[in-house]
Design a protein around this motif. Structure first.
Motif, mmCIF file in Angstrom:
data_model
loop_
_atom_site.group_PDB
_atom_site.id
_atom_site.type_symbol
_atom_site.label_atom_id
_atom_site.label_comp_id
_atom_site.label_asym_id
_atom_site.label_seq_id
_atom_site.Cartn_x
_atom_site.Cartn_y
_atom_site.Cartn_z
ATOM 1 N N UNK A 142 0.836 -1.192 0.000
ATOM 2 C CA UNK A 142 0.000 0.000 0.000
ATOM 3 C C UNK A 142 0.875 1.248 0.000
ATOM 4 N N UNK A 143 0.251 2.364 -0.282
ATOM 5 C CA UNK A 143 0.970 3.630 -0.234
ATOM 6 C C UNK A 143 1.484 3.894 1.175
ATOM 7 N N UNK A 144 0.657 3.579 2.181
ATOM 8 C CA UNK A 144 1.073 3.798 3.567
ATOM 9 C C UNK A 144 2.302 2.951 3.904
ATOM 10 N N UNK A 145 2.346 1.716 3.400
ATOM 11 C CA UNK A 145 3.509 0.861 3.642
ATOM 12 C C UNK A 145 4.753 1.447 2.990
ATOM 13 N N UNK A 146 4.594 2.027 1.812
ATOM 14 C CA UNK A 146 5.725 2.662 1.142
ATOM 15 C C UNK A 146 6.217 3.855 1.946
ATOM 16 N N UNK A 147 5.296 4.639 2.481
ATOM 17 C CA UNK A 147 5.700 5.775 3.314
ATOM 18 C C UNK A 147 6.448 5.300 4.553
ATOM 19 N N UNK A 148 5.951 4.260 5.206
ATOM 20 C CA UNK A 148 6.631 3.739 6.402
ATOM 21 C C UNK A 148 8.020 3.209 6.047
ATOM 22 N N UNK A 149 8.148 2.573 4.894
ATOM 23 C CA UNK A 149 9.444 2.015 4.492
ATOM 24 C C UNK A 149 10.463 3.112 4.243
ATOM 25 N N UNK A 150 10.019 4.272 3.810
ATOM 26 C CA UNK A 150 10.918 5.369 3.493
ATOM 27 C C UNK A 150 11.017 6.416 4.602
ATOM 28 N N UNK A 151 10.316 6.198 5.683
ATOM 29 C CA UNK A 151 10.285 7.171 6.783
ATOM 30 C C UNK A 151 11.666 7.337 7.389
ATOM 31 N N UNK A 152 12.026 8.589 7.652
ATOM 32 C CA UNK A 152 13.302 8.861 8.299
ATOM 33 C C UNK A 152 13.204 8.488 9.773
ATOM 34 N N UNK A 153 14.307 7.974 10.322
ATOM 35 C CA UNK A 153 14.287 7.630 11.760
ATOM 36 C C UNK A 153 14.061 8.885 12.595
#
Length: 68
Positions: free
Chosen positions: A55-66
């Motif tokens: 999902x788009x949300x999963x993509x955002x979480x995968x790319x989220x900065x620490x």
């Protein structure tokens, strides 16, 4: 590919919209689909679910900065 998708696509367009394929440019555009389908067939089975975020949300979480 076993069959030419252009006539089938033109018939589907006619059935769904009630209009004939409008122009030579439209027919040329449909002809591009045969190559596109061939390209998709070539990569069938090479991607697995884990290769792409579901999902788009999963993509955002995968790319989220620490968080700092």
């Amino acid at each position: 590919m076993a069959t030419d998708p252009v006539p089938l696509s033109m018939e589907a367009i006619r059935l769904w919209s009630g209009v004939e394929c409008p122009s030579p440019a439209g027919k040329r555009g449909l002809e591009d689909f045969a190559a596109l389908i061939t390209e998709f067939e070539a990569v069938r089975g090479t991607l697995v679910f884990e290769d792409e975020p579901s999902t788009f949300e999963a993509a955002l979480r995968a790319e989220q900065e620490p968080e700092a």
